[in-house]
Design a protein around this motif. Structure first.
Motif, PDB file in Angstrom:
ATOM      1  N   PRO A  83       0.836  -1.204   0.000  1.00  0.00           N
ATOM      2  CA  PRO A  83       0.000   0.000   0.000  1.00  0.00           C
ATOM      3  C   PRO A  83       0.876   1.263   0.000  1.00  0.00           C
ATOM      4  O   PRO A  83       1.893   1.312   0.692  1.00  0.00           O
ATOM      5  N   LEU A  84       0.472   2.238  -0.763  1.00  0.00           N
ATOM      6  CA  LEU A  84       1.194   3.495  -0.982  1.00  0.00           C
ATOM      7  C   LEU A  84       2.502   3.282  -1.727  1.00  0.00           C
ATOM      8  O   LEU A  84       3.356   4.175  -1.760  1.00  0.00           O
ATOM      9  N   LEU A  94      -6.374   2.532  -9.332  1.00  0.00           N
ATOM     10  CA  LEU A  94      -5.283   3.017  -8.469  1.00  0.00           C
ATOM     11  C   LEU A  94      -5.796   3.356  -7.074  1.00  0.00           C
ATOM     12  O   LEU A  94      -5.123   3.097  -6.074  1.00  0.00           O
ATOM     13  N   MET A  95      -6.987   3.933  -7.008  1.00  0.00           N
ATOM     14  CA  MET A  95      -7.567   4.256  -5.692  1.00  0.00           C
ATOM     15  C   MET A  95      -7.901   3.010  -4.901  1.00  0.00           C
ATOM     16  O   MET A  95      -7.694   2.945  -3.698  1.00  0.00           O
ATOM     17  N   GLN A  96      -8.456   2.026  -5.604  1.00  0.00           N
ATOM     18  CA  GLN A  96      -8.786   0.771  -4.905  1.00  0.00           C
ATOM     19  C   GLN A  96      -7.530   0.143  -4.343  1.00  0.00           C
ATOM     20  O   GLN A  96      -7.531  -0.434  -3.254  1.00  0.00           O
ATOM     21  N   ALA A  97      -6.437   0.251  -5.097  1.00  0.00           N
ATOM     22  CA  ALA A  97      -5.216  -0.436  -4.703  1.00  0.00           C
ATOM     23  C   ALA A  97      -4.325   0.416  -3.804  1.00  0.00           C
ATOM     24  O   ALA A  97      -3.418  -0.107  -3.164  1.00  0.00           O
ATOM     25  N   ASN A  98      -4.581   1.728  -3.726  1.00  0.00           N
ATOM     26  CA  ASN A  98      -3.680   2.621  -2.985  1.00  0.00           C
ATOM     27  C   ASN A  98      -2.253   2.519  -3.509  1.00  0.00           C
ATOM     28  O   ASN A  98      -1.295   2.376  -2.733  1.00  0.00           O
ATOM     29  N   LYS A  99      -2.121   2.582  -4.822  1.00  0.00           N
ATOM     30  CA  LYS A  99      -0.804   2.437  -5.419  1.00  0.00           C
ATOM     31  C   LYS A  99      -0.601   3.507  -6.482  1.00  0.00           C
ATOM     32  O   LYS A  99      -1.551   4.136  -6.926  1.00  0.00           O
ATOM     33  N   PHE A 104      -7.961  10.991  -5.166  1.00  0.00           N
ATOM     34  CA  PHE A 104      -8.438  10.421  -3.897  1.00  0.00           C
ATOM     35  C   PHE A 104      -9.936  10.575  -3.732  1.00  0.00           C
ATOM     36  O   PHE A 104     -10.468  10.521  -2.625  1.00  0.00           O
ATOM     37  N   PHE A 122      -5.350   7.181  -3.928  1.00  0.00           N
ATOM     38  CA  PHE A 122      -5.315   7.094  -2.473  1.00  0.00           C
ATOM     39  C   PHE A 122      -6.729   6.959  -1.944  1.00  0.00           C
ATOM     40  O   PHE A 122      -7.638   7.675  -2.378  1.00  0.00           O
ATOM     41  N   HIS A 123      -6.887   6.028  -1.039  1.00  0.00           N
ATOM     42  CA  HIS A 123      -8.192   5.826  -0.422  1.00  0.00           C
ATOM     43  C   HIS A 123      -7.950   5.276   0.977  1.00  0.00           C
ATOM     44  O   HIS A 123      -7.596   4.118   1.141  1.00  0.00           O
ATOM     45  N   LEU A 124      -8.159   6.154   1.962  1.00  0.00           N
ATOM     46  CA  LEU A 124      -7.863   5.773   3.343  1.00  0.00           C
ATOM     47  C   LEU A 124      -8.630   4.525   3.749  1.00  0.00           C
ATOM     48  O   LEU A 124      -8.111   3.664   4.447  1.00  0.00           O
ATOM     49  N   ASN A 143      -9.381   2.006   2.060  1.00  0.00           N
ATOM     50  CA  ASN A 143      -8.796   0.779   1.507  1.00  0.00           C
ATOM     51  C   ASN A 143      -7.425   0.474   2.090  1.00  0.00           C
ATOM     52  O   ASN A 143      -6.825  -0.539   1.739  1.00  0.00           O
ATOM     53  N   LEU A 144      -6.937   1.355   2.932  1.00  0.00           N
ATOM     54  CA  LEU A 144      -5.563   1.215   3.404  1.00  0.00           C
ATOM     55  C   LEU A 144      -5.496   0.142   4.489  1.00  0.00           C
ATOM     56  O   LEU A 144      -6.058   0.300   5.566  1.00  0.00           O
ATOM     57  N   ILE A 145      -4.812  -0.940   4.183  1.00  0.00           N
ATOM     58  CA  ILE A 145      -4.812  -2.059   5.124  1.00  0.00           C
ATOM     59  C   ILE A 145      -3.654  -1.995   6.109  1.00  0.00           C
ATOM     60  O   ILE A 145      -3.586  -2.777   7.033  1.00  0.00           O
TER      61      ILE A 145
END
Lengths: 425, 425
Positions: free
Chosen positions: A276-277, A314-319, B283, B324-326, B328-330
């Motif tokens: 993530p990120l 990209l948002m779903q993956a946070n990448k 985001f 970016f999607h908080l 979804n952030l694992i």
């Protein structure tokens, strides 16, 4: 193309302004003052490697050019090139796959080192005799070249010309990707493909300047000891193992940064490997290149598999995903600032330039084959001075490694065989 | 939905484990020991905002729940919620556009602040009476909630409950985007859309923690003075001017970072505005949302215009794009570490929480409309305690600004009119 050809074919592509301009007397002639009117009249000769058309190794010709002495414009310097670097871009360029290169006939070469032989007006910070590194879009593969003084950088005292020519492209690429596009910080992990190549070694060294960075590096097994010594934490043999599985065994959550010079399916694998990120940086499409000539099947496969992502994905993956291409980088201040930063790291001993091998212009085919077949560990350097009789190519290759034969002529049978291999690759 | 409904409808969505569990006695009742067997038998009552189905404002219901006292599991705490935050995600959630939310009936709310009323086994670092901030996937919009102790953070001494509820989502989002996804450094420039919104104000403040960062911020003209005071270098009225042209007038080479909560065509514009090595972070897709109900036309337009980029395009442009999607952030450790970093910045006075307005649960429709119509400057806060008679909504709105009416019932005529507006938007 093993001999020198008649200097009848002049090379003045329209798009190119800085390089490919004629020089003063050759270095073994007495040094002439750059302001002597007599000298300006006298034509001079120099050797240049010319790409005569797009295709295989036979398109590389060593020519001797004879022209009148150049009039330097304001801000320009005349450089006697001692060493220059070979890059993947030039292998692509020969095949007609590098769109930043002017059309043939053209002299390639984006980086080199040498001695300033003359300076134009308004050049304050360079003088005749200065040892400098130079950057250019093309044209460095010749004995003399005119470049903008802004594109030259003073060499540290103890740096060799071979080292100077090995630094710019690989280290600029690695540095800008790691610290400007991505954000390598303590505790992060980086996947470096082709870790024994020029950019791979540069990136590995630069990762060492940050505390506690884990480097996963792919290379064939014979190179593992060398890259491990260079700082690769986990060398992975991509030829015999699935690198994705190998990385996940060590780090089940993946990696923070992927440097991807391959393209195609490897980009998708790299994207999936990101934490993530995390950030993947595509900076090449080496998978396009198989044989020595343009391979339409490999090209089509690589393009077909090239990753295309929607922002929602990209948002779903946070990448994130970035592209990097030094040749397309228009910010000259950034490049210049980064070059000085790199020279500082060199002086501090944090950059140790690894020269794989040095080839004279006459041996360009051997040099290109060495890189094409990924035999090199570190930088492949071209030397401007003529090869002496009986001289062996200077290489760091270990005894027993597959050292290239030095003959530069390729027979038609070899060429045909190579093409078949490429298409079944 | 202006009144309280009968507490017959219990809410136990399957996906949700932590929130929505019943509490001990209400705060005005005598405090009971959490280990008393008698107390466990006694049912308790509390108010909860429940989303009863996907759609317009009428789907928000204030309910009173009555259940037996909860058995805390190991690592959990029982929290009496004092204040909670309203986010864009909940406006989307109400419309059925936020896929991280369990299906209705569900209590929304991802952030809140309050007082610990009981702790489960193995909870070492929280005790009854602690003032904490809490994070959750949902469930914070009720008077009492059970959360994992790991998702609570001690409030600094002088921080109000309203401030505590205003911090997590907006500042985590802004911080992680600016410093983990992108790499804001001295001299960089950032485009912040909706600069007067919660994330916009947070991002602007966090940019001030780095030297010499230029902030371009879009907002309607009436908010410019406020956002300029908050640190926006160049406020731009996106309603009357083309923000792309306005930015290029000031900075012809564009910007280094774009924070994009809009989606659709604005993502393409933002990408084009990037400087070399620049990064756009998507985001959100606020452009999806027009009226109070799901608008298929706006959705389709936004999706159709959503940017999709090949890696080759990214290489040509030397640019990057991240999502970016908080929600979804694992990586919980990253979130936790960043929360403590933010609380430290708060203590240092570098984060100044700006509360736009506070609404009681009864006024949820007014709160949602204020955000939906982008009237807020800063955070919209929900208060758990019942509204007293004759109390005005607490808002920072200037005299003359369009302050929302406090009535929460929407007539069918208003609803129909709003839908028409949305579809012709």
């Amino acid at each position: 193309m093993s001999g020198e050809e008649a200097p009848t074919q002049h090379q003045q592509p329209e798009q190119e302004k800085k390089p490919n301009e004629p020089p003063p007397a050759a270095s073994d002639a007495p040094q002439e003052s750059e302001s002597s009117p007599a000298a300006e009249e006298k034509p001079i000769s120099w050797r240049a490697l010319v790409l005569t058309g797009h295709g295989g190794y036979d398109k590389m010709k060593l020519q001797v050019k004879t022209e009148s002495k150049p009039q330097l414009k304001a801000g320009e310097v005349l450089l006697r090139v001692k060493a220059s670097g070979l890059n993947f871009a030039e292998l692509l360029g020969r095949q007609g796959l590098y769109d930043m290169l002017p059309n043939p006939p053209v002299t390639m070469g984006m980086e080199g080192s040498g001695v300033v032989e003359a300076v134009g007006e308004d050049v304050k910070d360079r003088k005749v005799g200065d040892r400098v590194i130079a950057l250019s879009r093309s044209g460095m593969w010749q004995e003399v070249v005119v470049v903008s003084a802004d594109h030259t950088f003073p060499m540290p005292e103890h740096m060799s010309f071979e080292e100077g020519a090995a630094l710019p492209i690989n280290y600029l690429t690695a540095y800008l990707m790691l610290f400007d596009v991505a954000n390598v910080r303590p505790g992060k992990s980086v996947l470096i493909h082709m870790a024994a190549g020029g950019v791979g070694i540069a990136a590995t060294q630069l990762c060492q300047t940050v505390q506690d960075v884990t480097v996963f590096g792919t290379a064939s097994a014979s190179k593992h000891e060398t890259i491990a010594q260079g700082g690769v934490t986990h060398p992975i043999d991509y030829r015999t193992k699935d690198y994705v599985q190998e990385i996940l065994k060590i780090s089940p959550t993946g990696v923070d940064i992927v440097l991807d010079p391959l393209g195609g399916l490897d980009t998708q694998k790299g994207f999936n490997l990101l934490k993530p990120l995390g950030m993947l940086i595509v900076f090449g499409a080496a998978n396009c290149m198989t044989g020595q000539k343009k391979n339409l099947l490999a090209l089509a496969k690589t393009w077909y598999n090239q990753l295309s992502l929607s922002t929602l994905k990209l948002m779903q993956a946070n990448k994130g995903i970035s592209g990097f291409h030094l040749g397309n980088l228009i910010d000259e201040q950034l490049v210049s600032r980064t070059m000085y930063e790199l020279l500082e790291l060199y002086k501090q001993g944090k950059i140790k330039l690894r020269i794989d091998s040095c080839y004279h212009f006459e041996e360009i085919v051997d040099a290109m084959k060495r890189m094409h077949e990924r035999q090199n560990i570190g930088k492949v350097i071209l030397l401007s001075e003529p090869k002496k009789e009986e001289e062996k190519p200077k290489t760091n290759a270990e005894p027993g490694e597959n050292v290239e034969k030095t003959e530069s002529v390729i027979t038609e049978e070899e060429e045909a065989a190579e093409e078949v291999n490429a298409e079944t690759d």
